[in-house]
Design an enzyme around this catalytic site. Structure first.
Site, PDB file in Angstrom:
ATOM      1  N   TYR A 197      62.982  57.576  78.676  1.00 13.26           N
ATOM      2  CA  TYR A 197      62.948  56.481  77.306  1.00 13.26           C
ATOM      3  C   TYR A 197      64.773  55.797  77.386  1.00 13.26           C
ATOM      4  O   TYR A 197      64.366  54.694  77.065  1.00 13.26           O
ATOM      5  CB  TYR A 197      62.505  57.401  76.347  1.00 13.26           C
TER       6      TYR A 197
ATOM      7  N   SER B 104      65.197  50.223  70.609  1.00 14.38           N
ATOM      8  CA  SER B 104      65.607  51.812  70.108  1.00 14.38           C
ATOM      9  C   SER B 104      67.269  52.306  69.855  1.00 14.38           C
ATOM     10  O   SER B 104      68.160  51.652  70.584  1.00 14.38           O
ATOM     11  CB  SER B 104      65.012  52.901  70.881  1.00 14.38           C
TER      12      SER B 104
HETATM   13  N1  LIG Z   1      58.458  54.758  66.488  1.00 14.96           N
HETATM   14  C1  LIG Z   1      59.817  55.577  66.324  1.00 14.96           C
HETATM   15  O1  LIG Z   1      60.537  56.662  65.223  1.00 14.96           O
HETATM   16  C2  LIG Z   1      60.638  53.769  66.350  1.00 14.96           C
HETATM   17  C3  LIG Z   1      62.315  54.389  66.857  1.00 14.96           C
HETATM   18  C4  LIG Z   1      62.180  53.025  67.726  1.00 14.96           C
HETATM   19  C5  LIG Z   1      61.822  52.013  68.597  1.00 14.96           C
HETATM   20  N2  LIG Z   1      60.738  52.025  68.393  1.00 14.96           N
HETATM   21  C6  LIG Z   1      59.895  51.190  69.085  1.00 14.96           C
HETATM   22  O2  LIG Z   1      59.410  50.429  68.592  1.00 14.96           O
HETATM   23  C7  LIG Z   1      58.438  49.758  69.294  1.00 14.96           C
HETATM   24  C8  LIG Z   1      56.621  50.436  68.581  1.00 14.96           C
HETATM   25  O3  LIG Z   1      56.646  51.773  68.693  1.00 14.96           O
HETATM   26  P1  LIG Z   1      55.763  52.152  67.753  1.00 14.96           P
HETATM   27  O4  LIG Z   1      56.250  53.197  66.989  1.00 14.96           O
HETATM   28  O5  LIG Z   1      54.983  51.293  66.917  1.00 14.96           O
HETATM   29  O6  LIG Z   1      54.830  52.922  68.896  1.00 14.96           O
HETATM   30  P2  LIG Z   1      52.652  52.419  68.718  1.00 14.96           P
HETATM   31  O7  LIG Z   1      52.490  54.028  69.882  1.00 14.96           O
HETATM   32  O8  LIG Z   1      52.416  52.837  67.359  1.00 14.96           O
HETATM   33  O9  LIG Z   1      52.699  51.825  69.362  1.00 14.96           O
HETATM   34  C9  LIG Z   1      52.893  50.821  71.017  1.00 14.96           C
HETATM   35  C10 LIG Z   1      52.053  50.191  71.062  1.00 14.96           C
HETATM   36  O10 LIG Z   1      52.137  49.586  72.276  1.00 14.96           O
HETATM   37  C11 LIG Z   1      50.791  49.695  72.691  1.00 14.96           C
HETATM   38  N3  LIG Z   1      50.717  49.527  73.958  1.00 14.96           N
HETATM   39  C12 LIG Z   1      51.102  51.518  74.853  1.00 14.96           C
HETATM   40  N4  LIG Z   1      51.244  51.003  76.229  1.00 14.96           N
HETATM   41  C13 LIG Z   1      51.153  48.663  76.726  1.00 14.96           C
HETATM   42  C14 LIG Z   1      50.923  47.996  77.634  1.00 14.96           C
HETATM   43  N5  LIG Z   1      51.244  49.169  78.317  1.00 14.96           N
HETATM   44  N6  LIG Z   1      50.642  46.800  76.999  1.00 14.96           N
HETATM   45  C15 LIG Z   1      50.116  46.505  76.110  1.00 14.96           C
HETATM   46  N7  LIG Z   1      50.431  47.175  75.006  1.00 14.96           N
HETATM   47  C16 LIG Z   1      50.468  47.871  75.008  1.00 14.96           C
HETATM   48  C17 LIG Z   1      49.918  51.020  72.769  1.00 14.96           C
HETATM   49  O11 LIG Z   1      48.882  50.880  72.621  1.00 14.96           O
HETATM   50  C18 LIG Z   1      50.393  50.509  70.757  1.00 14.96           C
HETATM   51  O12 LIG Z   1      49.507  49.790  70.237  1.00 14.96           O
HETATM   52  C19 LIG Z   1      58.665  50.356  70.853  1.00 14.96           C
HETATM   53  O13 LIG Z   1      58.738  49.614  71.432  1.00 14.96           O
HETATM   54  C20 LIG Z   1      59.686  51.554  70.674  1.00 14.96           C
HETATM   55  O14 LIG Z   1      60.044  51.600  71.888  1.00 14.96           O
HETATM   56  C21 LIG Z   1      59.827  52.877  68.028  1.00 14.96           C
END
Ligand SMILES: NC(=O)c1ccc[n+]([C@@H]2O[C@H](COP(=O)([O-])OP(=O)(O)OC[C@H]3O[C@@H](n4cnc5c(N)ncnc54)[C@H](O)[C@@H]3O)[C@@H](O)[C@H]2O)c1
Length: 261
Positions: free
Chosen positions: A157, A144
């Site tokens: 985070y 991120s």
């Molecule tokens: N959404 C944003 O703005 C953003 C920005 C930068 C980085 N990210 C990163 O992108 C990645 C995906 O984020 P997203 O936005 O798709 O989030 P999201 O919450 O939609 O998806 C995350 C997924 O991870 C799964 N998960 C959670 N805990 C888990 C565990 N213990 N074991 C296995 N799976 C697990 C959840 O069930 C979910 O399906 C993350 O690493 C997040 O930090 C997201």
């Protein structure tokens, strides 16, 4: 078809960015996809839908909580049994809970460290154990922009994601002699993702006493390119890093953040 014939494992693939990456990997020609998450029904539905749309891609739903060592070990064993090898790991599973330092409980802190950092370590370690004898492999961590710059009311985070960069740089050195490359991708705010739509807009609106639309406009205004990050923005870089075109790139962390930071 830049990933033609590759076997890939994507964690956190039941929704959001992980799901989008799974579709893109199938579209790019992966012949085997192992998808993991803790949301089992959603995961099964995603795997079925991808396989229906991309029959060339054998798509396996392998439920796995990345915090639990034995589950991660078992998942990689299943990948080895089913596909015989693993070319790409995308360590995407991640969680966030926003709170100011004095309001952050130890439980909330630990949960984010466990999923975002320890989960990445466990998946990378087990993937590398399978990849080392192959003499090749690629690990991409979804990090991120909060892994490169502190984040307001998001100390746990940011700490977990900063840790992920240190882990990426370090294991890139450990694994380089075995032909395994390790890089991190640092997206900006994916404002249409469930993480924002379900969790963050509501949390920030409540904390700041503003409507959710005003929060969205505030975050868009922080980005020089004037919009939120999309799944495609991230997938374009992940596919490149996973492909042989990136064969001289390891130990890096790349922003996909529209000029933010
Ligand atoms: N959404 C944003 O703005 C953003 C920005 C930068 C980085 N990210 C990163 O992108 C990645 C995906 O984020 P997203 O936005 O798709 O989030 P999201 O919450 O939609 O998806 C995350 C997924 O991870 C799964 N998960 C959670 N805990 C888990 C565990 N213990 N074991 C296995 N799976 C697990 C959840 O069930 C979910 O399906 C993350 O690493 C997040 O930090 C997201």
């Amino acid at each position: 078809m830049r990933l033609q014939g590759r076997i890939a494992w994507i964690t956190g693939a039941a929704q959001g960015l992980g799901e989008a990456l799974a579709y893109r990997f199938a579209q790019e020609g992966c012949s085997g996809l192992a998808l993991s998450d803790i949301q089992v029904e959603r995961l099964n539905a995603v795997a079925d839908s991808i396989h229906a749309q991309y029959p060339h891609s054998a798509t396996l739903a392998l439920p796995c909580d990345v915090r639990h060592e034995q589950e991660v070990v078992n998942t990689v064993e299943q990948i080895a049994r089913q596909f015989g090898r693993l070319d790409i790991l995308v360590a995407n599973a991640g969680v966030i809970h926003s709170a100011e330092l004095t309001e952050m409980t130890l439980e909330q802190w630990q949960w984010q460290l466990d999923v975002n950092l320890t989960g990445y370590f466990l998946c990378a370690r087990e993937a590398a154990r399978l990849m080392k004898p192959q003499g090749r492999g690629v690990i991409v961590q979804i990090n991120s922009k909060s892994g490169l710059k502190g984040s307001y009311k998001n100390c746990a985070y940011a700490a977990s994601k900063f840790g992920g960069i240190g882990l990426t740089q370090s294991i890139a050195m450990d694994l380089a002699p075995y032909g395994i490359r390790v890089n991190a991708v640092c997206p900006g705010n994916l404002l249409d993702s469930p993480m924002w739509q379900v969790t963050l807009f509501e949390q920030y609106a409540r904390k700041w006493g503003l409507p959710e639309e005003a929060i969205r406009r505030y975050y868009e205004a922080q980005v020089p390119l004037g919009r939120g990050c999309t799944y495609d923005d991230v997938a374009n870089l992940v596919v490149f890093l996973a492909s042989d075109e990136a064969s001289y790139i390891t130990g890096e962390a790349y922003r996909v953040a529209g000029g933010q930071l």
